[in-house]
Write a protein that holds these residues in place. Structure first.
Motif, PDB file in Angstrom:
ATOM      1  N   GLU A  33       0.824  -1.214   0.000  1.00 54.24           N
ATOM      2  CA  GLU A  33       0.000   0.000   0.000  1.00 54.24           C
ATOM      3  C   GLU A  33       0.862   1.271   0.000  1.00 54.24           C
ATOM      4  O   GLU A  33       0.361   2.365   0.172  1.00 54.24           O
ATOM      5  N   LEU A 113      -5.834  -0.924   6.816  1.00 54.19           N
ATOM      6  CA  LEU A 113      -6.237  -0.182   5.619  1.00 54.19           C
ATOM      7  C   LEU A 113      -6.634   1.252   5.961  1.00 54.19           C
ATOM      8  O   LEU A 113      -6.351   2.178   5.188  1.00 54.19           O
ATOM      9  N   TYR A 118      -7.539   4.429   3.563  1.00 50.34           N
ATOM     10  CA  TYR A 118      -8.866   4.018   3.122  1.00 50.34           C
ATOM     11  C   TYR A 118      -9.913   4.449   4.152  1.00 50.34           C
ATOM     12  O   TYR A 118      -9.692   4.332   5.351  1.00 50.34           O
ATOM     13  N   GLN A 125     -16.656   4.308  -0.476  1.00 50.54           N
ATOM     14  CA  GLN A 125     -15.499   3.991   0.366  1.00 50.54           C
ATOM     15  C   GLN A 125     -15.644   2.608   0.991  1.00 50.54           C
ATOM     16  O   GLN A 125     -14.674   1.846   1.054  1.00 50.54           O
ATOM     17  N   LYS A 128     -14.845  -0.065  -1.578  1.00 42.82           N
ATOM     18  CA  LYS A 128     -13.397  -0.170  -1.808  1.00 42.82           C
ATOM     19  C   LYS A 128     -12.717  -0.840  -0.611  1.00 42.82           C
ATOM     20  O   LYS A 128     -11.843  -1.692  -0.781  1.00 42.82           O
ATOM     21  N   MET A 129     -13.130  -0.456   0.599  1.00 43.40           N
ATOM     22  CA  MET A 129     -12.552  -1.052   1.808  1.00 43.40           C
ATOM     23  C   MET A 129     -12.807  -2.558   1.818  1.00 43.40           C
ATOM     24  O   MET A 129     -11.893  -3.347   2.086  1.00 43.40           O
ATOM     25  N   ARG A 132     -10.548  -4.389  -0.616  1.00 49.47           N
ATOM     26  CA  ARG A 132      -9.172  -4.514  -0.124  1.00 49.47           C
ATOM     27  C   ARG A 132      -9.096  -5.535   1.021  1.00 49.47           C
ATOM     28  O   ARG A 132      -8.155  -6.331   1.079  1.00 49.47           O
TER      29      ARG A 132
END
Length: 145
Positions: A33, A113, A118, A125, A128-129, A132
């Protein structure tokens, strides 16, 4: 202190194997990351302990599974603490039909994260979280069963 990840257990009992493997994996997560880490303390506690932290530091009066404290700005190596309610993790695992082990790792990855930038306030959001989290769960458990 450089790249130090420590685990602490505050008035809780949980079987948590392979800590060294997880520490190495978290170091690789931060590297992937594009974040460097100075230190990360992961503190496992009860619902009541985390509720008190939530009240004292965030002015929130509700239970949560994790609270992330990030002590440095985004351009500096990460110095942070993750406070995790083992009670909440157990309940979430039951509600989601998951194992405690998988849910515990999800919550740890979730906190990491957050430290990587994030968010989880908007639906975009959150999506996306979750992507990941799932990516790192698959990666971790495909190598460390």
């Amino acid at each position: 202190m450089s790249n130090v990840i420590r685990f602490f257990f505050n008035d809780v009992q949980i079987s948590f194997r392979d800590r060294t493997i997880l520490k190495l994996f978290l170091a690789s997560l931060f590297k992937k990351e594009r974040r460097s880490i100075d230190y990360l303390n992961i503190i496992f506690c009860t619902d009541e302990s985390l509720l008190q932290i939530n009240k004292d530091f965030l002015n929130h009066n509700y239970y949560t599974d994790i609270i992330t404290f990030h002590y440095t700005s985004s351009d500096q190596p990460i110095q942070a603490e993750l406070y995790i309610s083992v009670d909440r993790v157990r309940e979430n695992a039951d509600n989601l039909g998951s194992t405690i082990n998988a849910e515990l790792h999800r919550v740890i990855f979730h906190g990491c994260l957050h430290l990587c930038g994030y968010g989880d306030k908007t639906s975009q959001q959150i999506k996306k979280m979750r992507e990941r989290e799932n990516h790192y769960l698959r990666l971790y458990f495909s190598k460390h069963k």
